[in-house]
Design an enzyme around this catalytic site. Sequence first.
Site, mmCIF file in Angstrom:
data_model
loop_
_atom_site.group_PDB
_atom_site.id
_atom_site.type_symbol
_atom_site.label_atom_id
_atom_site.label_comp_id
_atom_site.label_asym_id
_atom_site.label_seq_id
_atom_site.Cartn_x
_atom_site.Cartn_y
_atom_site.Cartn_z
ATOM 1 N N GLY A 188 -1.616 -16.237 34.922
ATOM 2 C CA GLY A 188 -1.984 -16.054 33.523
ATOM 3 C C GLY A 188 -1.000 -16.716 32.574
ATOM 4 O O GLY A 188 0.047 -17.234 32.985
ATOM 5 N N SER A 242 1.044 -14.292 38.001
ATOM 6 C CA SER A 242 -0.375 -13.974 38.117
ATOM 7 C C SER A 242 -1.266 -15.179 37.894
ATOM 8 O O SER A 242 -2.479 -15.102 38.110
ATOM 9 C CB SER A 242 -0.731 -12.903 37.075
ATOM 10 N N GLU A 248 -2.183 -8.900 4.080
ATOM 11 C CA GLU A 248 -2.130 -9.420 5.458
ATOM 12 C C GLU A 248 -3.482 -9.540 6.121
ATOM 13 O O GLU A 248 -3.612 -10.195 7.165
ATOM 14 C CB GLU A 248 -1.206 -8.531 6.315
ATOM 15 N N SER A 308 2.848 -14.747 32.131
ATOM 16 C CA SER A 308 3.810 -14.883 33.236
ATOM 17 C C SER A 308 4.186 -16.343 33.465
ATOM 18 O O SER A 308 5.331 -16.651 33.807
ATOM 19 C CB SER A 308 3.252 -14.255 34.522
ATOM 20 N N CYS A 322 0.835 -1.203 0.000
ATOM 21 C CA CYS A 322 0.000 0.000 0.000
ATOM 22 C C CYS A 322 0.878 1.264 0.000
ATOM 23 O O CYS A 322 1.481 1.584 -1.000
ATOM 24 C CB CYS A 322 -0.980 -0.029 1.167
ATOM 25 N N HIS A 333 -3.879 -4.903 0.715
ATOM 26 C CA HIS A 333 -3.337 -5.415 1.982
ATOM 27 C C HIS A 333 -3.421 -6.945 2.003
ATOM 28 O O HIS A 333 -4.463 -7.509 2.355
ATOM 29 C CB HIS A 333 -4.098 -4.829 3.165
#
Length: 511
Positions: free
Chosen positions: A225, A223, A171, A228, A79, A169
Amino acid sequence: MTEKILILDFGSQYTQLIARAVREANVYCEIIPYHKRFEFEPGLKGIILSGSPFSVNEEKAPDVNVEEFISKVPVLGVCYGAQLTAKRFGGVVAKSNKREYGRAILQRAKDDLLLKNVSQQSQVWMSHADTILELPKGFELLATTESIPVAAFKKNGTEAKPLYGVQFHPEVYHSTEGKKILHNFLVNICGCSQDWTAAHFITDTVEALKKQIGDRKVIMALSGGVDSTVAATLIHKAIGDNLYGIFVDNGVLRKNEFNDVLITYAKLGLNVKGVDAKERFYQELAGKTDPETKRKIIGRLFIETFQDEARHIDGIEMLGQGTIYPDVIESVSVHGPSVTIKSHHNVGGLPEKMHLELVEPLRFLFKDEVRKVGRELAIPPEMIDRHPFPGPGLAIRILGDITEEKVQLLQEADHIYINALKDNHLYATVWQAGTILLPVKSVGVMGDERTYEFTVALRAVTSVDGMTADWAHLPYDFLANVSNEIINNVRGINRVVYDISSKPPATIEWE
């Protein structure tokens, strides 16, 4: 030596999508601001020039030395990158008489490696106000669309590396064969070997961590999660019990989360200490209703608790963090130097306060790549596939003031909801789900008694990256069953509603 593609960012909203598409092809890439200097290292295989909100004809339009680039490696302009390339070599780029945005059908004008195996009527996605009217001398047209004369091109000649440009585009999802076009550039034109995998990343990262850390000690806030946990597991593979993890119960975790997470960490062999700080958090949160105030209290108390625990460990020199790539590149300014990691990703400023060197093994990975690495590390699916959960926890899902009683109410209701999603095979179909306790009570009837109890809102959204989100269209019978189970089993809640707001204009969380 790791092969690498560089993506020069001119400020496009799609730049991260280019990087994700390249990574999906098992090719390592990095995004840097277009104005940042870089070295042509032996492993550099090619350069992609991103789109941009700017026009190449603006006085201060972003610019790079494409001629120098193609003396060393192949280049693909996307682009704005294509328009810049055409203009630098003497082509004509002008404002289009209509804004070209949305779907278009690509018409191949010539067979070429870039469009190998791409169908003749391939759908692509346009998003630009300028258009290339004339190609420079020595350039060849590869494709057009009904509305634009130049949709793809290449520079002829053997004196330099290949130079390509596309005005669409590749992507984005709506370019149906866009990934194929990028694959052709990466493999057929740049010669990438596609050997960048999760296993490859783990091997390289563990070796790099051993060199970076040596025999020093690392402390890390965990955490429960994905980020981490994966970061801690990688660091542990490098240095073993010289990694000291601290997991704080701030009183606003999900039901049973503190114990469940500690059990998982023990199974992974991580050296983690659990700290029960619930009362400390409840005391300071009492009576506070402003969302930002609640966030700041939780952030400050977390730092204080973490520092108190760190004082009991001698010789700590480094701080482990689960920083991921979007945290690093999200705030890049195309007209200035890259902005550093946002403060809320920086564990509340701990590195500055504790004067520790950072260890960030995931800082070049996207979230989906972190999950792939986690699976390769044999981290349990219930932890790897968890929905995102806010740092301040249930404190921002309880609208109004925080009390221990309200937390327990919300924990029970949320536990029922999340388990029902899992039991009905719906958990993996949504990006994030949670329950919100509203600061309103309403009249209800339980048997022969009138009640005056709280209302909860169920929230579930679908999304790719959390930047935008739509409400999940969960089955009515499922929602009815969850509502009944919550009202029948959680004393203190007599009404359940479902949030059908999208982001934007709403946000995923309510506070």
